[in-house]
Write an enzyme that holds these catalytic residues in place. Sequence first.
Site, PDB file in Angstrom:
ATOM      1  N   HIS A   1     -42.438 -43.836   5.763  1.00  0.00           N
ATOM      2  CA  HIS A   1     -41.317 -42.926   6.034  1.00  0.00           C
ATOM      3  C   HIS A   1     -41.404 -41.701   5.127  1.00  0.00           C
ATOM      4  O   HIS A   1     -41.559 -41.840   3.920  1.00  0.00           O
ATOM      5  CB  HIS A   1     -40.019 -43.718   5.779  1.00  0.00           C
ATOM      6  CG  HIS A   1     -38.759 -42.993   6.091  1.00  0.00           C
ATOM      7  ND1 HIS A   1     -37.695 -42.978   5.226  1.00  0.00           N
ATOM      8  CD2 HIS A   1     -38.393 -42.271   7.176  1.00  0.00           C
ATOM      9  CE1 HIS A   1     -36.710 -42.279   5.772  1.00  0.00           C
ATOM     10  NE2 HIS A   1     -37.099 -41.842   6.946  1.00  0.00           N
TER      11      HIS A   1
ATOM     12  N   HIS B   1     -37.011 -32.362   4.873  1.00  0.00           N
ATOM     13  CA  HIS B   1     -35.988 -33.123   5.595  1.00  0.00           C
ATOM     14  C   HIS B   1     -34.667 -32.374   5.714  1.00  0.00           C
ATOM     15  O   HIS B   1     -34.075 -32.291   6.784  1.00  0.00           O
ATOM     16  CB  HIS B   1     -35.761 -34.460   4.882  1.00  0.00           C
ATOM     17  CG  HIS B   1     -34.716 -35.318   5.520  1.00  0.00           C
ATOM     18  ND1 HIS B   1     -33.358 -35.169   5.275  1.00  0.00           N
ATOM     19  CD2 HIS B   1     -34.809 -36.337   6.418  1.00  0.00           C
ATOM     20  CE1 HIS B   1     -32.681 -36.056   5.989  1.00  0.00           C
ATOM     21  NE2 HIS B   1     -33.541 -36.781   6.691  1.00  0.00           N
TER      22      HIS B   1
HETATM   23  O1  G3P Z   1     -37.863 -40.638  12.326  1.00  0.00           O
HETATM   24  C1  G3P Z   1     -37.216 -41.716  11.741  1.00  0.00           C
HETATM   25  C2  G3P Z   1     -36.378 -41.304  10.554  1.00  0.00           C
HETATM   26  O2  G3P Z   1     -37.139 -40.507   9.704  1.00  0.00           O
HETATM   27  C3  G3P Z   1     -35.115 -40.590  10.962  1.00  0.00           C
HETATM   28  O3  G3P Z   1     -34.272 -40.368   9.885  1.00  0.00           O
HETATM   29  O4  G3P Z   1     -33.166 -38.834   8.304  1.00  0.00           O
HETATM   30  O5  G3P Z   1     -35.148 -40.121   7.570  1.00  0.00           O
HETATM   31  O6  G3P Z   1     -35.415 -38.237   9.156  1.00  0.00           O
HETATM   32  P1  G3P Z   1     -34.528 -39.344   8.679  1.00  0.00           P
HETATM   33 MG    MG Z   2     -37.551 -38.385   9.572  1.00  0.00          MG
END
Ligand code: G3P
Ligand code: MG
Length: 247
Positions: free
Chosen positions: A16, A58
């Site tokens: 992630h 992000h």
């Molecule tokens: O794409 C999955 C996840 O990354 C979505 O949440 O806020 O971590 O971008 P976020």
């Molecule tokens: Mg994401």
Amino acid sequence: MIRPRLGWSLPRVFAHRCGGALAPENTLAGLRIAARLGVRAVEFDVMLSADGSPWLIHDETLERTSNGVGAVCETRDACLRALDAGAYRHAAFTGEPLPSLEAAARLCRQLRLMVNVEIKPAAGFEATTGAVVARCVRELWAGVELPLLSSFSEVALAAAREAAPELPLGSLFERPPADWLARVNRVAALSLHCAAASLDDEVLRSARANGIPVLCYTVNEPQAAAALFARGVMAVFSDRFDCVGEN
Ligand code: G3P
Ligand code: MG
């Protein structure tokens, strides 16, 4: 409806934001750590600068993950290029740059990492971001396995589909709405991505019946990952690479 497929098999885990919890998020350092620890696939977030160029970040603002200030969409490339996106996480990462999509693509190709590019438009830039990211992805990954593009923004996904019809897309929801399948079909998406906590069995049943893989974020406990896989979830986005046994 033609649903562009992946040229690679879905792994059990996507690191992630590049390197999960082991590196500053959305950085090249994260990609290197993920690859070194044997992760096959990564997810990262992409937003446009004031110059309309795609960068890995992000938040809509720079403060949390860099030494910059202000909105990403109001900041010129020259300024983004000079930022430190590592020191906020740990002094050992001081000097880590904010990566452009181009730099991330180059490194992913070199490290043979498969990619889920999450299109993360700043408010008001949904269509432009979808189109620009799709065109850049097509160019940057020419001749190799294409990334999977996803977004919470259906406007961004529709623009990506129009700009580069061959790209595989993922529809991203925090909680899949009642008409999620119609929305997935509207952009000919390949996969459904959602928050692990809001996934119900009816969605899973219908996804399976329609041949749509379900991917869940953000899953950091091995037991939680195992339970999701047992229910039929195909992959998880995780900050912990040891979250699943066999990747
Ligand atoms: O794409 C999955 C996840 O990354 C979505 O949440 O806020 O971590 O971008 P976020
Ligand atoms: Mg994401």
